[in-house]
Every structure is written in structure tokens, then in C-alpha cells.
Write an enzyme that holds these catalytic residues in place. Structure first.
Site, PDB file in Angstrom:
ATOM      1  N   GLY A  86      13.189   7.061 -53.430  1.00  0.00           N
ATOM      2  CA  GLY A  86      11.745   7.234 -53.475  1.00  0.00           C
ATOM      3  C   GLY A  86      11.002   6.419 -52.429  1.00  0.00           C
ATOM      4  O   GLY A  86      10.021   6.895 -51.841  1.00  0.00           O
TER       5      GLY A  86
ATOM      6  N   ASN B 141       4.047   3.995 -62.760  1.00  0.00           N
ATOM      7  CA  ASN B 141       5.334   3.464 -63.207  1.00  0.00           C
ATOM      8  C   ASN B 141       5.201   2.365 -64.252  1.00  0.00           C
ATOM      9  O   ASN B 141       6.153   2.077 -64.972  1.00  0.00           O
ATOM     10  CB  ASN B 141       6.126   2.935 -62.014  1.00  0.00           C
ATOM     11  CG  ASN B 141       5.305   2.000 -61.141  1.00  0.00           C
ATOM     12  OD1 ASN B 141       4.240   2.378 -60.653  1.00  0.00           O
ATOM     13  ND2 ASN B 141       5.792   0.794 -60.928  1.00  0.00           N
TER      14      ASN B 141
ATOM     15  N   GLN C  48       8.250   8.822 -60.933  1.00  0.00           N
ATOM     16  CA  GLN C  48       8.289   8.658 -62.384  1.00  0.00           C
ATOM     17  C   GLN C  48       8.111   9.977 -63.135  1.00  0.00           C
ATOM     18  O   GLN C  48       8.459  10.081 -64.308  1.00  0.00           O
ATOM     19  CB  GLN C  48       7.201   7.675 -62.834  1.00  0.00           C
ATOM     20  CG  GLN C  48       7.420   6.252 -62.385  1.00  0.00           C
ATOM     21  CD  GLN C  48       8.583   5.575 -63.085  1.00  0.00           C
ATOM     22  OE1 GLN C  48       8.939   5.918 -64.201  1.00  0.00           O
ATOM     23  NE2 GLN C  48       9.196   4.608 -62.423  1.00  0.00           N
TER      24      GLN C  48
ATOM     25  N   SER D 183      13.159  10.495 -56.853  1.00  0.00           N
ATOM     26  CA  SER D 183      14.336   9.634 -56.777  1.00  0.00           C
ATOM     27  C   SER D 183      15.312   9.979 -57.886  1.00  0.00           C
ATOM     28  O   SER D 183      14.907  10.208 -59.028  1.00  0.00           O
ATOM     29  CB  SER D 183      13.911   8.166 -56.889  1.00  0.00           C
ATOM     30  OG  SER D 183      15.015   7.301 -56.756  1.00  0.00           O
ATOM     31  N   GLY D 184      16.601  10.006 -57.558  1.00  0.00           N
ATOM     32  CA  GLY D 184      17.630  10.416 -58.511  1.00  0.00           C
ATOM     33  C   GLY D 184      17.809   9.495 -59.694  1.00  0.00           C
ATOM     34  O   GLY D 184      18.055   9.947 -60.811  1.00  0.00           O
ATOM     35  N   HIS D 185      17.690   8.192 -59.495  1.00  0.00           N
ATOM     36  CA  HIS D 185      18.051   7.259 -60.571  1.00  0.00           C
ATOM     37  C   HIS D 185      16.981   7.146 -61.651  1.00  0.00           C
ATOM     38  O   HIS D 185      17.177   6.429 -62.635  1.00  0.00           O
ATOM     39  CB  HIS D 185      18.406   5.885 -59.997  1.00  0.00           C
ATOM     40  CG  HIS D 185      17.256   5.056 -59.551  1.00  0.00           C
ATOM     41  ND1 HIS D 185      16.835   3.937 -60.242  1.00  0.00           N
ATOM     42  CD2 HIS D 185      16.447   5.161 -58.475  1.00  0.00           C
ATOM     43  CE1 HIS D 185      15.809   3.390 -59.607  1.00  0.00           C
ATOM     44  NE2 HIS D 185      15.554   4.116 -58.531  1.00  0.00           N
TER      45      HIS D 185
ATOM     46  N   THR E 240      24.568  10.691 -41.761  1.00  0.00           N
ATOM     47  CA  THR E 240      25.566  11.461 -42.490  1.00  0.00           C
ATOM     48  C   THR E 240      25.154  11.604 -43.952  1.00  0.00           C
ATOM     49  O   THR E 240      24.792  10.627 -44.611  1.00  0.00           O
ATOM     50  CB  THR E 240      26.942  10.763 -42.412  1.00  0.00           C
ATOM     51  OG1 THR E 240      27.320  10.659 -41.046  1.00  0.00           O
ATOM     52  CG2 THR E 240      27.993  11.566 -43.168  1.00  0.00           C
TER      53      THR E 240
ATOM     54  N   CYS F 245      10.129  -3.834 -59.460  1.00  0.00           N
ATOM     55  CA  CYS F 245      10.017  -4.336 -58.100  1.00  0.00           C
ATOM     56  C   CYS F 245       9.225  -5.643 -58.032  1.00  0.00           C
ATOM     57  O   CYS F 245       9.210  -6.307 -57.016  1.00  0.00           O
ATOM     58  CB  CYS F 245       9.366  -3.292 -57.204  1.00  0.00           C
ATOM     59  SG  CYS F 245      10.340  -1.778 -57.087  1.00  0.00           S
TER      60      CYS F 245
END
Length: 402
Positions: free
Chosen positions: A71, A151, A179, A199-201, A237, A325
Site C-alpha cells: 500500500g 485505519n 483498509q 495491500s494484500g496483508h 522482477t 506505523c
């Protein structure tokens, strides 16, 4: 109970279905997707499938999805990329005072480069006022960047209205939806969104992978240079296992969104009611209705949030006092200050965020364990002692000598 994880806004555990789909791409299908031989084609095909899954969940076209490292990179790319691409057109960007630091610090960086940033205030619930946004627009405004949902306090912004206004004024609209994706329904076309970060997590996928939706036709410069990956827009990559995991996670979240949302809203509301009715001198932060399904943020007077976290940890409960954060900072949350909380109340905040694996039994356990923890901390607080003396003197809440 053993361990209860109520910090899903910080990160989420990877679902088994997601991990199972990722594992072959660490060993069996390890080819570089930019090569032309068969094992490389396996990797490229897996990326294509993941891109289709992300696009479907957002109501986007496949060629509008670009994979990133998360993110924060997506936010940086959207804001810096547009600023650089449109610098000859204007130098003014509008955001809010409660954005994630990935947006706020990016805007601060651009200020050092000569850009002008307007940080919109929010109301007591954390919502912007549309009249403030409209009044902030200038002829030099090139971008509006406002988060989908906060968040910390979970408040959801009027995204479709913001997008409509931005398009009427010919201004790009970016939203940090880290979020929100996988937790509330999003359609980038209907909501007039030009760019969206995810964001994936945050949705039971892996860390280190994200995506940026860029509407076709948006003028934006590349953020990372080097190779021709992501259709010459984002070098490096490809993180094939991560991309596969993100694709599977968002597919599962989208398919189960309605059912999961109902469950989390029920648990969230029970948690909020159980805490506020059993602990005096506390308040819910964020909008009471327009909030993320799993978000519960409450401030407690006369105590420190960090002390609560330590005592909760001893009971096997993992929570947060604010954004992950900023958890190492002694400063109170910028979000809580922005909604009008004084420093002492902002310091006493607790964020409990529910996710896919949480249960009603866990909610009941927290409702049972939290009141004595707060009571214990208040008994050690000189502020609370002074308050009790003041309220008990004549029953009027003063500090007289009667």
C-alpha cells in the site's frame, strides 16, 4: 483462552487457501515471468489470473491493475506520479489531516519540491465536509487524495461524492483503500475513482504485495525504473508467489464479503456495547454507522493506552493503541487529535479490529477482561484520584470544599 488477535487493521494471518495456492510458486513454478520458456509461462499465467481476480473485485478492467510491493508504494506512486506528470498544469493537491503516513509524508515531500498541499479538516466523527473540499479546489488543483476508510477509527468517507466532484472539476481522484478492499463493496467506475491503492496483508493475504488501480487514460509517471515489467509501468522482477496470494485472497474476500460483513458488524457492535456499557468515562471514536465492519476504537479517560495493551497481552489479547506505523511514538494519534480529542484522551485509546477468524466467544472474553484492567489502571492514576475527589465532594462534579 489462549491467544486472541484483535489487531487485524495492522495485519492479518494468511488464510490456508491462500498459502496453498502460493506454495508451488516458491519451488515448482519458479520461472521468471519475463522469460519465454515453459516454466516462465506458468508464472506469467499465474500473474494474469491474479490480475483478473483483483480487477473483478474492484469493477476495473484487467489492464488497469498494476502490482506493487504494498500500500505504501501504491500511495507514493499515485501521488508522486501524478504530481510529476501534471506539474506543468498545476501544483496543488488536496488531502486530509487523517491520512495514513504513506500519504501525509509523500505530500510533505512534495511540499519541499514546491507543491502546495491543502490538508482538509474532519468533523468529530472523522468525516470530511464536502463544502470544505469544494472550497479548497483551485484552478491549479491536479489531484485529490482521500482515504476510503480510516485505519485507526474506521470512518468511511463519501467516496462516490468525492469522485463525482473531482470529475466535474476535471481533477484526478486517488483513494487509499488499503483498509477497505475486501471489507466493503467497491466499484471504481461507479465511484469515479481514478486511482486506488490496496495491500494484500490487510485481507488475509501475504505481506510485501499490493496493487495500484490506474484508470485508463490517467497521466502518471512511473515510480520505479529499470525493466519492462507491468507493461513498462513498474520495473522489477515480479513477486509471483505474492501476486498469486493477493489474487486468491481478494477473490475469497470478495466472494464472502456480504456474509463476513454481517458477522463482523454483529461482533463489532456487541463489542462496542459491551465495553461502553460496562466501563464509565469512555467514548467511541469514529462514525457510529459509516465505519468499517470490524473496527472498534474507544478512548478511556485517566489512563494510558500502552498500559492497557501490556495488561491485555498478559491475558492473551493482542490489540493496538492506534496505527501500527506509529506504535513506537510517544505522540498521540494525529487522527484522534484531528477529530477533536485532547492529548490526554487521545493517549488513552484502544483499537480492537476484528477479522476473518474472530469469534463471539473471543468478544465475550474481552468484554469480561477489559473492565477490571481499566479499573486497576485508574486506581493507580493520580488524575483519576483527583477526579473522584472532585466529583464526590458535593455530587456536582466540582472541586469545592463542601
Amino acid at each position: 483462552m489462549d491467544k486472541i488477535y484483535f489487531d487485524n487493521a495492522a495485519t492479518t494471518p494468511v488464510r490456508k487457501e491462500v498459502l496453498d495456492e502460493m506454495l508451488p510458486y516458491f519451488s515448482e513454478h519458479y520461472g521468471n515471468a519475463s522469460s519465454i520458456y515453459s516454466i516462465a509461462r506458468d508464472s506469467k499465467k499465474a500473474i494474469d489470473v491474479a490480475r483478473e481476480r483483483v480487477a473483478k473485485a474492484l469493477g476495473a478492467d484487467v489492464n488497469e491493475i498494476f502490482f506493487t510491493a504494498g500500500g505504501s508504494e501504491s500511495d507514493n506512486w499515485a501521488i508522486k506520479g501524478v504530481a510529476e506528470a501534471l506539474s506543468q498544469k498545476g501544483n496543488h493537491i488536496i488531502t486530509t489531516a487523517i491520512e495514513h503516513h504513506a500519504v501525509l509524508h509523500t505530500c510533505e515531500y512534495l511540499e519541499s519540491k514546491g507543491f502546495e498541499i491543502t490538508y482538509l479538516p474532519v468533523d468529530e466523527y472523522g468525516k470530511i465536509r464536502m463544502e470544505d473540499l469544494e472550497a479548497a479546489i483551485r484552478p491549479t488543483t491536479i489531484l485529490i487524495s482521500i482515504m476510503f476508510a480510516n485505519n485507526e477509527i474506521g470512518t468511511i468517507q463519501p467516496i462516490a461524492e468525492i469522485g463525482k466532484l473531482a470529475h466535474e472539476k476535471g481533477i484526478y481522484f486517488h483513494t487509499d483503500a488499503v483498509q477497505a478492499v475486501g471489507h466493503v463493496k467497491i466499484d471504481v467506475k461507479e465511484m469515479n475513482i481514478d486511482m486506488l491503492s490496496l495491500s494484500g496483508h490487510k485481507l488475509n493475504g501475504p505481506k510485501g504485495i499490493g496493487a495500484l488501480y490506474i484508470r485508463k487514460g490517467v497521466k502518471i509517471k512511473s515510480f520505479i525504473h529499470g525493466g519492462a515489467q507491468e507493461r513498462n509501468r513498474r520495473a522489477g522482477t515480479e513477486n509471483v508467489p505474492g501476486i498469486v496470494g493477493l489474487g486468491k485472497a481478494i477473490e475469497l474476500a470478495d466472494a464472502e464479503l456480504e456474509e463476513t460483513s454481517k458477522k463482523l458488524i454483529y461482533l463489532r457492535d456487541k463489542l462496542i456495547k459491551g465495553i461502553t456499557e460496562n466501563i464509565p468515562y469512555c467514548r467511541l471514536n469514529g462514525h457510529p454507522v459509516d465505519r468499517l465492519p470490524g473496527n472498534c476504537n474507544i478512548s478511556f479517560e485517566f489512563i494510558e493506552g500502552e498500559s492497557m495493551l501490556l495488561l491485555l497481552d498478559m491475558k492473551g489479547i493482542f490489540a493496538s493503541s492506534g496505527s501500527a506505523c506509529t506504535s513506537g511514538s510517544l505522540d498521540p494519534s494525529h487522527v484522534l487529535l484531528a477529530i477533536g480529542l485532547p492529548h490526554e484522551k487521545a493517549h488513552g485509546s484502544l483499537r480492537l479490529t476484528l477479522g476473518h477468524y474472530n469469534t463471539e466467544e473471543e468478544v465475550d472474553y474481552i468484554i469480561k477482561e477489559l473492565p477490571p484492567i481499566v479499573k486497576r489502571l485508574r486506581e493507580m492514576s493520580p488524575l483519576y484520584e483527583d477526579f473522584v475527589k472532585g466529583t464526590n465532594c458535593c455530587g456536582l462534579g466540582c472541586s469545592c470544599d463542601k
